[in-house]
Design a protein around this motif. Structure first.
Motif, PDB file in Angstrom:
ATOM      1  N   GLU A  11       0.817  -1.213   0.000  1.00 38.32           N
ATOM      2  CA  GLU A  11       0.000   0.000   0.000  1.00 38.32           C
ATOM      3  C   GLU A  11       0.851   1.264   0.000  1.00 38.32           C
ATOM      4  N   LEU A  12       1.887   1.295   0.830  1.00 38.26           N
ATOM      5  CA  LEU A  12       2.753   2.478   0.867  1.00 38.26           C
ATOM      6  C   LEU A  12       3.534   2.628  -0.428  1.00 38.26           C
ATOM      7  N   GLU A  13       4.022   1.509  -0.965  1.00 39.03           N
ATOM      8  CA  GLU A  13       4.739   1.580  -2.241  1.00 39.03           C
ATOM      9  C   GLU A  13       3.818   2.130  -3.327  1.00 39.03           C
ATOM     10  N   ALA A  14       2.576   1.679  -3.339  1.00 37.90           N
ATOM     11  CA  ALA A  14       1.617   2.160  -4.341  1.00 37.90           C
ATOM     12  C   ALA A  14       1.365   3.657  -4.175  1.00 37.90           C
ATOM     13  N   ALA A  19       2.327   9.168  -6.178  1.00 36.48           N
ATOM     14  CA  ALA A  19       2.843  10.537  -6.016  1.00 36.48           C
ATOM     15  C   ALA A  19       3.879  10.853  -7.087  1.00 36.48           C
ATOM     16  N   LEU A  20       4.746   9.905  -7.394  1.00 37.87           N
ATOM     17  CA  LEU A  20       5.767  10.123  -8.431  1.00 37.87           C
ATOM     18  C   LEU A  20       5.129  10.251  -9.806  1.00 37.87           C
ATOM     19  N   TRP A  21       4.139   9.415 -10.106  1.00 36.12           N
ATOM     20  CA  TRP A  21       3.456   9.504 -11.403  1.00 36.12           C
ATOM     21  C   TRP A  21       2.750  10.855 -11.535  1.00 36.12           C
ATOM     22  N   ALA A  22       2.119  11.307 -10.478  1.00 36.12           N
ATOM     23  CA  ALA A  22       1.381  12.574 -10.525  1.00 36.12           C
ATOM     24  C   ALA A  22       2.319  13.766 -10.682  1.00 36.12           C
ATOM     25  N   GLN A  33       7.170  12.967   0.597  1.00 36.98           N
ATOM     26  CA  GLN A  33       6.503  13.043   1.896  1.00 36.98           C
ATOM     27  C   GLN A  33       5.442  14.142   1.889  1.00 36.98           C
ATOM     28  N   GLN A  34       5.803  15.300   1.380  1.00 37.30           N
ATOM     29  CA  GLN A  34       4.872  16.428   1.323  1.00 37.30           C
ATOM     30  C   GLN A  34       3.690  16.111   0.409  1.00 37.30           C
ATOM     31  N   SER A  35       3.948  15.483  -0.723  1.00 43.39           N
ATOM     32  CA  SER A  35       2.860  15.183  -1.659  1.00 43.39           C
ATOM     33  C   SER A  35       1.900  14.135  -1.097  1.00 43.39           C
ATOM     34  N   LEU A  36       2.374  13.345  -0.127  1.00 41.60           N
ATOM     35  CA  LEU A  36       1.515  12.352   0.528  1.00 41.60           C
ATOM     36  C   LEU A  36       0.791  12.935   1.741  1.00 41.60           C
ATOM     37  N   PRO A  71       9.657   7.314 -11.545  1.00 38.68           N
ATOM     38  CA  PRO A  71       9.190   5.948 -11.806  1.00 38.68           C
ATOM     39  C   PRO A  71       9.891   5.354 -13.032  1.00 38.68           C
ATOM     40  N   ALA A  72      10.227   4.076 -12.945  1.00 43.53           N
ATOM     41  CA  ALA A  72      10.826   3.373 -14.080  1.00 43.53           C
ATOM     42  C   ALA A  72       9.748   2.750 -14.958  1.00 43.53           C
ATOM     43  N   VAL A  73       8.513   2.774 -14.488  1.00 42.86           N
ATOM     44  CA  VAL A  73       7.368   2.267 -15.243  1.00 42.86           C
ATOM     45  C   VAL A  73       6.372   3.406 -15.390  1.00 42.86           C
ATOM     46  N   GLU A  74       5.644   3.405 -16.499  1.00 46.43           N
ATOM     47  CA  GLU A  74       4.808   4.568 -16.803  1.00 46.43           C
ATOM     48  C   GLU A  74       3.454   4.596 -16.102  1.00 46.43           C
ATOM     49  N   ASP A  75       2.955   3.448 -15.641  1.00 45.68           N
ATOM     50  CA  ASP A  75       1.656   3.433 -14.973  1.00 45.68           C
ATOM     51  C   ASP A  75       1.458   2.110 -14.248  1.00 45.68           C
ATOM     52  N   GLU A  76       0.287   1.954 -13.633  1.00 43.77           N
ATOM     53  CA  GLU A  76       0.006   0.743 -12.866  1.00 43.77           C
ATOM     54  C   GLU A  76      -0.028  -0.500 -13.743  1.00 43.77           C
TER      55      GLU A  76
END
Length: 150
Positions: A11-14, A19-22, A33-36, A71-76
């Protein structure tokens, strides 16, 4: 044993990945941390980012004395596909793993998979148009349809 409820695994990793994708730009641990919402400790965020880096899910670059993460991947969907590939690589019986996976697909998912497999795949630059797998298995075009378990 404590009364504090633990979060479900991942859950935390997700949340960090979301946050990184956004952000669409590399973020340092304090920025994540701030974005979360600032509810997690900076050290917790840094630990999660380090774990994601170790898994190859994020890349990092120097940002002053710290690292900024992307992120090294573009989406979920890409993340799920990466995990599926990782699991497939762990075993020696690729055919067995794939057959069992396909046998448990819903009819709708099976239809989507058949559609995707029937579409021509682009050939990477510099590669020959050979569609067979490195292990010598037949290409998708000539492979028999997998049987579904009832």
């Amino acid at each position: 044993m404590t009364d504090i409820a633990r979060r479900p695994a991942g859950e935390l990793e997700a949340a960090v990945l979301a946050a990184l994708w956004a952000a669409h730009t590399p973020l340092t641990p304090p920025q994540v941390q701030q974005s979360l919402g600032g509810t997690l400790a900076r050290t917790t965020v840094a630990t999660i980012l380090a774990r994601l880096y170790d898994k190859g899910t994020v890349v990092r670059s120097r940002a002053g004395r710290a690292y900024a993460y992307t992120p090294a991947v573009e989406d979920e969907a890409a993340l799920a596909a990466r995990r599926m590939h990782s699991e497939l690589e762990k075993g020696d019986d690729r055919s067995g793993v794939l057959a069992r996976f396909v046998s448990r697909l819903s009819p709708d998912d099976e239809q989507v998979l058949r559609l995707l497999l029937s579409q021509p795949q682009p050939t990477p630059k510099g590669a020959s148009p050979d569609t067979s797998h490195e292990s010598g298995s037949p290409s998708r075009q000539g492979a028999p349809e997998p049987r579904r378990q009832q």
